[in-house]
Design a protein around this motif. Structure first.
Motif, short mmCIF file in Angstrom:
data_model
loop_
_atom_site.label_atom_id
_atom_site.label_comp_id
_atom_site.label_asym_id
_atom_site.label_seq_id
_atom_site.Cartn_x
_atom_site.Cartn_y
_atom_site.Cartn_z
N PRO A 230 89.57 -6.80 13.78
CA PRO A 230 90.33 -5.55 14.00
C PRO A 230 91.37 -5.27 12.91
N GLY A 231 91.80 -6.29 12.19
CA GLY A 231 92.79 -6.08 11.14
C GLY A 231 92.18 -5.63 9.82
N HIS A 232 90.87 -5.42 9.82
CA HIS A 232 90.20 -5.05 8.59
C HIS A 232 89.30 -3.83 8.78
N GLY A 233 88.92 -3.23 7.66
CA GLY A 233 87.94 -2.15 7.66
C GLY A 233 86.89 -2.41 6.60
N ILE A 234 85.75 -1.72 6.72
CA ILE A 234 84.66 -1.89 5.76
C ILE A 234 84.58 -0.63 4.91
N ILE A 235 84.55 -0.80 3.60
CA ILE A 235 84.33 0.35 2.73
C ILE A 235 82.99 0.17 2.02
N ARG A 236 82.30 1.29 1.86
CA ARG A 236 81.06 1.27 1.09
C ARG A 236 81.36 2.13 -0.12
N PHE A 237 81.01 1.67 -1.30
CA PHE A 237 81.40 2.39 -2.51
C PHE A 237 80.36 2.24 -3.61
N ARG A 238 80.45 3.18 -4.57
CA ARG A 238 79.58 3.09 -5.75
C ARG A 238 80.49 2.94 -6.97
N ASN A 239 80.20 1.94 -7.80
CA ASN A 239 80.91 1.78 -9.07
C ASN A 239 79.97 2.13 -10.21
N VAL A 240 80.44 2.99 -11.09
CA VAL A 240 79.66 3.34 -12.30
C VAL A 240 80.48 2.91 -13.51
N THR A 241 79.91 2.03 -14.32
CA THR A 241 80.59 1.53 -15.51
C THR A 241 80.02 2.25 -16.73
N THR A 242 80.90 2.80 -17.55
CA THR A 242 80.44 3.51 -18.75
C THR A 242 81.07 2.88 -19.99
N ASN A 243 80.43 3.10 -21.13
CA ASN A 243 81.01 2.63 -22.40
C ASN A 243 81.77 3.78 -23.07
N GLN A 244 82.26 3.51 -24.28
CA GLN A 244 83.12 4.47 -24.99
C GLN A 244 82.37 5.75 -25.38
N ARG A 245 81.06 5.73 -25.32
CA ARG A 245 80.28 6.94 -25.62
C ARG A 245 79.87 7.67 -24.33
N GLY A 246 80.35 7.19 -23.20
CA GLY A 246 80.01 7.83 -21.92
C GLY A 246 78.65 7.42 -21.39
N GLU A 247 77.99 6.45 -22.04
CA GLU A 247 76.69 5.98 -21.55
C GLU A 247 76.92 5.02 -20.37
N VAL A 248 76.09 5.17 -19.35
CA VAL A 248 76.21 4.31 -18.17
C VAL A 248 75.61 2.94 -18.48
N VAL A 249 76.42 1.89 -18.34
CA VAL A 249 75.93 0.53 -18.60
C VAL A 249 75.70 -0.25 -17.30
N GLN A 250 76.26 0.23 -16.20
CA GLN A 250 76.02 -0.42 -14.90
C GLN A 250 76.29 0.54 -13.76
N THR A 251 75.42 0.50 -12.75
CA THR A 251 75.72 1.18 -11.49
C THR A 251 75.61 0.14 -10.39
N MET A 252 76.46 0.27 -9.39
CA MET A 252 76.46 -0.71 -8.30
C MET A 252 76.84 -0.02 -7.00
N LEU A 253 76.08 -0.33 -5.98
CA LEU A 253 76.35 0.17 -4.63
C LEU A 253 76.71 -1.06 -3.81
N ALA A 254 77.89 -1.08 -3.22
CA ALA A 254 78.35 -2.32 -2.58
C ALA A 254 79.23 -2.04 -1.37
N SER A 255 79.48 -3.08 -0.59
CA SER A 255 80.39 -3.00 0.55
C SER A 255 81.43 -4.10 0.45
N ALA A 256 82.63 -3.79 0.94
CA ALA A 256 83.69 -4.79 0.92
C ALA A 256 84.54 -4.64 2.18
N MET A 257 85.15 -5.76 2.58
CA MET A 257 86.07 -5.75 3.72
C MET A 257 87.48 -5.77 3.17
#
Lengths: 181, 181
Positions: free
Chosen positions: B143-170
């Protein structure tokens, strides 16, 4: 002719003179190709341990959260002690996978579809990875390569699962001038 | 009362005397709780660069494959040069995510459902992570915690996507005795 890799490993060997002597051990590991694996194949890695120092160093660089950074602060968290970053567990598992499968020219990660950490890794834990090949298919875009889909299960010294991963990788096909023998 | 974290950062500041002097800069970052985020929220991290030395060191420890280990050997691979291990990209992205979201007591990774590396990270690249909160729900078991679901997109200095990740955390809920202000 197949290609081989020589791995030089140096370790302490106990001798009858009640004293440790340095011995050189040479292991010969065959490089693997796409053509060498099929669905259902299983591979068990060697093992490695993770020290508190390594665990904390990794966290400072990559995952600076209180349950990874110091024993004292970690004791106040729901883990009641220091645990490794999931990315550290993933990276250590990658090392064991790479050493065990030993694909010629390497395995290029195409993506991970499922990554879970059912139990935490703690200082001193000894990890082992078991790989199961789930599916194999030739690459459509790169005729010299094939795609493998596999599951890696990382366990600790008590047999508890600390990570499961479902992933795909591109690996080289055996060059036509080389035989499997 | 909300809790704050003091981050002490020391950097060289050029002065009018044509000489670098040490200046201390104090940033005050508010610790975040589950109650502070909602679906649709977006966060942009700071950036960090990855050097050839760091890239090769990581690979020696965790992903010893020829396209990660040395510039010379990597030139003979399909990447035509040195690239970072996907686990290194993942770990660097975790650092940026942790620093940006800054959850009180930390974000406990529950799992990753999709991790992709559409473009390689090369020495000298500068990475940034954009986080989108996809879903939030209270934890049933804690009860003292919540679950978040999120997407992280990592880009380089040219705006190119180098990683996408769909994850959950407490992540922790705000203690009842603390207000959002």
């Amino acid at each position: 002719m197949s290609r081989y890799v020589l791995i030089f490993s140096v370790m302490y060997c106990p001798t009858v003179t009640d004293r440790a002597t340095m011995c050189s051990v040479i292991l010969i590991m065959k490089e693997r190709y796409f053509d060498d694996v099929k669905a259902g194949d299983r591979f068990k890695s060697g093992s490695l341990s993770v020290s508190e120092k390594e665990l904390v160093e990794f966290a400072h660089k990559f995952d600076p959260q209180m349950f990874h950074l110091s024993r004292k602060r970690a004791e106040r968290t729901i883990f009641k002690g220091l645990i490794a970053s999931g990315w550290h567990t993933g990276a250590l598992s990658m090392f064991l996978f790479v050493q065990t499968l030993n694909f010629a020219e390497g395995a290029i990660g195409l993506g991970v579809d499922e990554l879970r950490w059912p139990n935490a890794v703690r200082p001193g834990d000894v990890l082992t990875v078991e790989t199961e090949i789930l599916d194999v298919r030739p690459s459509r875009s790169r005729p010299g390569h094939g795609i493998i889909r596999f599951r890696n299960v990382t366990t600790n010294q008590r047999g508890e699962v600390v990570q499961t991963m479902l992933a795909s990788a591109m690996v080289p096909r055996r060059p036509k001038h080389e035989s499997a023998d």
